[in-house]
Design a protein around this motif. Structure first.
Motif, PDB file in Angstrom:
ATOM      1  N   ARG A   4       2.333   6.200  -7.548  1.00 25.28           N
ATOM      2  CA  ARG A   4       2.428   5.927  -6.118  1.00 25.28           C
ATOM      3  C   ARG A   4       3.717   5.156  -5.859  1.00 25.28           C
ATOM      4  N   TYR A   5       4.356   5.429  -4.734  1.00 22.82           N
ATOM      5  CA  TYR A   5       5.519   4.631  -4.373  1.00 22.82           C
ATOM      6  C   TYR A   5       5.687   4.625  -2.865  1.00 22.82           C
ATOM      7  N   THR A   6       6.755   4.026  -2.379  1.00 22.75           N
ATOM      8  CA  THR A   6       6.939   3.833  -0.949  1.00 22.75           C
ATOM      9  C   THR A   6       8.404   4.027  -0.579  1.00 22.75           C
ATOM     10  N   GLY A 100      10.023   0.784  -3.342  1.00 23.65           N
ATOM     11  CA  GLY A 100       9.187   0.099  -4.322  1.00 23.65           C
ATOM     12  C   GLY A 100       8.143   1.062  -4.854  1.00 23.65           C
ATOM     13  N   PHE A 101       7.350   0.596  -5.800  1.00 26.29           N
ATOM     14  CA  PHE A 101       6.288   1.435  -6.355  1.00 26.29           C
ATOM     15  C   PHE A 101       5.065   0.580  -6.648  1.00 26.29           C
ATOM     16  N   TYR A 102       3.954   1.244  -6.920  1.00 29.31           N
ATOM     17  CA  TYR A 102       2.691   0.555  -7.195  1.00 29.31           C
ATOM     18  C   TYR A 102       2.279   0.782  -8.640  1.00 29.31           C
ATOM     19  N   PHE A 115       2.366  -4.289  -5.876  1.00 34.53           N
ATOM     20  CA  PHE A 115       3.491  -3.640  -5.214  1.00 34.53           C
ATOM     21  C   PHE A 115       4.760  -4.201  -5.849  1.00 34.53           C
ATOM     22  N   ILE A 116       5.506  -3.359  -6.526  1.00 34.46           N
ATOM     23  CA  ILE A 116       6.693  -3.781  -7.265  1.00 34.46           C
ATOM     24  C   ILE A 116       7.916  -3.325  -6.470  1.00 34.46           C
ATOM     25  N   ARG A 117       8.656  -4.287  -5.936  1.00 36.83           N
ATOM     26  CA  ARG A 117       9.749  -3.960  -5.023  1.00 36.83           C
ATOM     27  C   ARG A 117      11.019  -4.724  -5.395  1.00 36.83           C
ATOM     28  N   GLU A 198      10.318  -7.795  -8.034  1.00 32.66           N
ATOM     29  CA  GLU A 198       9.212  -8.739  -8.040  1.00 32.66           C
ATOM     30  C   GLU A 198       7.935  -7.926  -7.908  1.00 32.66           C
ATOM     31  N   ALA A 199       6.843  -8.439  -8.460  1.00 31.32           N
ATOM     32  CA  ALA A 199       5.569  -7.725  -8.474  1.00 31.32           C
ATOM     33  C   ALA A 199       4.554  -8.504  -7.642  1.00 31.32           C
ATOM     34  N   ILE A 200       4.126  -7.919  -6.546  1.00 27.89           N
ATOM     35  CA  ILE A 200       3.269  -8.606  -5.581  1.00 27.89           C
ATOM     36  C   ILE A 200       1.838  -8.085  -5.688  1.00 27.89           C
ATOM     37  N   PRO A 201       0.886  -8.946  -6.006  1.00 29.27           N
ATOM     38  CA  PRO A 201      -0.516  -8.506  -5.992  1.00 29.27           C
ATOM     39  C   PRO A 201      -0.933  -8.117  -4.564  1.00 29.27           C
TER      40      PRO A 201
END
Length: 244
Positions: A4-6, A100-102, A115-117, A198-201
């Protein structure tokens, strides 16, 4: 892997950044999933071109695409040798713009999405491969896969693979399949710098493909941040699962 990504940059901003010929219009996407249309940038005769393709590569030699398992990702370490990717790695490399991607980390019996952006915002370009499948009836399907590599220290806290990111300074070389064989771009097949992401929960709303809105990116706790020379969470559990 990358499942998955954005992509939320505006069409105008993306065109200025990638300098492609076309002027497409498309909405922001917060939860792009396999089999859906994705934006790629490919090179042709020294120019960049924008194209929408289906996410899930179908090699040209496949007889029946309905019975073929779509190839979402390709391992960058072996793509130049694998029959499914060899031709595209030589002749049809592309860039996949992403905001970013998940990725998911197993915590006990559940999986926590992240969410890694890019830490500084904007977009990155994943390395991709594209193909055109031609049917006997004249039908045509354009598809693509995203290349992956081993995770850097930040992403390794979540998963052991990550999308392969091509630095902006190397975009032209990656797209130049006429002048650069796979061996000429082998040095680009490496994990992203430790400080890029950065990796956001985030909440498990992102698990459902139908949830394609900005709320799926809302933090539920503090982000994980990579630093050069820092090994990160030494106690993190091994990542679960991988493709290709």
């Amino acid at each position: 892997m990358c499942g998955r990504y954005t992509l939320t940059m505006t069409p105008e901003e993306l065109k200025r950044l990638f300098r492609y010929v076309e002027t497409p219009n498309f909405p922001p996407r917060y939860n792009i999933a396999p089999t859906q249309p994705i934006a790629i940038v490919r090179g042709e005769h020294g120019e960049c071109h924008f194209q929408l393709v289906r996410w899930g590569l179908i090699p040209s030699w496949v007889k029946d695409p309905d019975s073929f398992t779509l190839l979402l990702n390709a391992r960058s370490e072996t793509a130049a040798e694998k029959p499914a990717f060899r031709g595209a790695m030589r002749h049809r490399r592309c860039l996949v713009p992403a905001s970013g991607f998940y990725e998911w980390r197993r915590v006990g019996t559940t999986k926590q999405p992240f969410f890694i952006r890019p830490r500084d915002g904007g977009v990155v370009a994943f390395a991709g491969l594209w193909e055109s499948w031609l049917g006997a009836d004249g039908s045509e399907i354009d598809t693509a896969a995203i290349l992956t590599t081993g995770a850097n220290r930040l992403v390794a806290q979540i998963h052991d693979r990550m999308p392969l990111v091509i630095d902006e300074a190397d975009w032209d070389r990656w797209l130049d399949t006429a002048g650069a064989e796979p061996r000429h771009v082998a040095e680009l097949l490496r994990p992203a710098p430790e400080t890029l992401f950065e990796a956001i929960p985030v909440s498990t709303r992102v698990n459902a493909v139908r949830n394609d809105d900005k709320d799926v990116q809302e933090p539920i706790s503090e982000p994980l941040v990579g630093e050069d020379g820092v090994t990160g969470d030494e106690e993190a559990e091994p990542a679960q699962g991988r493709l290709f």
